[in-house]
Design an enzyme around this catalytic site. Sequence first.
Site, short mmCIF file in Angstrom:
data_model
loop_
_atom_site.label_atom_id
_atom_site.label_comp_id
_atom_site.label_asym_id
_atom_site.label_seq_id
_atom_site.Cartn_x
_atom_site.Cartn_y
_atom_site.Cartn_z
N THR A 1 -19.67 37.79 -9.83
CA THR A 1 -19.75 38.62 -11.04
C THR A 1 -19.81 37.78 -12.32
O THR A 1 -20.19 38.29 -13.36
CB THR A 1 -18.53 39.56 -11.14
OG1 THR A 1 -17.33 38.77 -11.20
CG2 THR A 1 -18.47 40.49 -9.96
N ASP A 2 -19.43 36.49 -12.23
CA ASP A 2 -19.32 35.71 -13.47
C ASP A 2 -20.63 35.62 -14.25
O ASP A 2 -20.65 35.73 -15.47
CB ASP A 2 -18.81 34.30 -13.15
CG ASP A 2 -17.33 34.29 -12.76
OD1 ASP A 2 -16.66 35.34 -12.92
OD2 ASP A 2 -16.83 33.24 -12.31
N THR B 1 -17.30 36.44 -5.15
CA THR B 1 -16.02 36.94 -4.65
C THR B 1 -16.20 37.92 -3.49
O THR B 1 -15.40 37.95 -2.55
CB THR B 1 -15.25 37.63 -5.80
OG1 THR B 1 -14.87 36.62 -6.73
CG2 THR B 1 -14.01 38.35 -5.32
N SER C 1 -20.93 32.23 -8.59
CA SER C 1 -22.09 32.48 -9.45
C SER C 1 -22.11 31.58 -10.67
O SER C 1 -23.14 31.46 -11.34
CB SER C 1 -22.17 33.95 -9.86
OG SER C 1 -21.14 34.30 -10.75
#
Length: 337
Positions: free
Chosen positions: A88-89, A12, A56
């Site tokens: 961030t996932d 992101t 990710s």
Amino acid sequence: MTRIMVCGMGGTIAMTTTAGGGVAPALTTRELTAAIPGLAALGVDLGLVDVCNEPSSSLRLADVIALSRTVARLLAEGADGIVVTQGTDSLEECAYLLDLLHDGPQPVVVTGAMRNPALAGPDGPANLLAAVTVAASPAARGRGVLVAFADEVHAAARVRKAHSVRVTAFASAAGGPVGQLVEGVVHFAAPPPGRFVVPRGERVPRVPVVVAALGEEAPEVPADAEGLVVAAFGAGHLPRWWVEPLAAAASRIPVVLASRTLAGPVLSATYAYPGSEKDLLARELVPAGLLNPWKARILLVATLVAGADRDQVAAAFAAAGGLGEPGRWPWPPARPL
Ligand code: ASP
């Protein structure tokens, strides 16, 4: 001048609006680092490496192992610290694998963003500034891989994405963040802890995670799995009809018992019914300690990549699981400060 290398992986933080609406990774590290208030004033010599531009959720273990090689090379070439920007996932898993494979004292700091650059108040620039600040700080040396997010600093082995959309998405269940940024300075709550480092290998073994669910049938273990992580109920409990299939799997491959709860360890000596932790550990399942299932999978992958047998896997979990047997770590310690 302190030299910090920024490695861009996507996520992101690097997304822009697509023609069809919504956002997707597109920005380079040059674009990410342009015009961040306060960045130039840090007086850091910033180098930029565009590694990839992926969401990710599509990163592979091999991508992270390759990134750890890049990190090691950049450090060997003289960088004082590394910043990784990514989605961030899967950040909690990537950061932990990088941590297990990073044997140097230099800080490696992973960050990202929850609000993309097309939104009001994107958090990417502040997180990147914080990450560079931490990576350039002598106080961050010897702490392995850290995660800088929302002005908090987390240990890679403990941090998890605990909210799907808030800018304060990252939390560390066992003990909270290890540090925080105040007025642009990083403060750590305690001296650097002991570190656990695994030799890097080439192969990427298949290690599925299976999750206990009320009344669910026992999972099929894929024939090509080299290890298995079970995300069990509570402190390490499973339906009684899962015991025999998992015991059979544990006679072939390492099977790690972790908790699907949000915090806390699996137990070893409390419950004694079929499917309890005592029953499962007696059948050679390996307790994950405080490591959640996703961290446990990363540790199991790293140990298998390093060629560990079942006893070494158990010793690694006893040490890195955080319940107090650091002396059992099967590999040499990380390089000192
Ligand atoms: N879906 C994004 C990713 O992980 C989420 C983020 O970066 O925050 O790539």
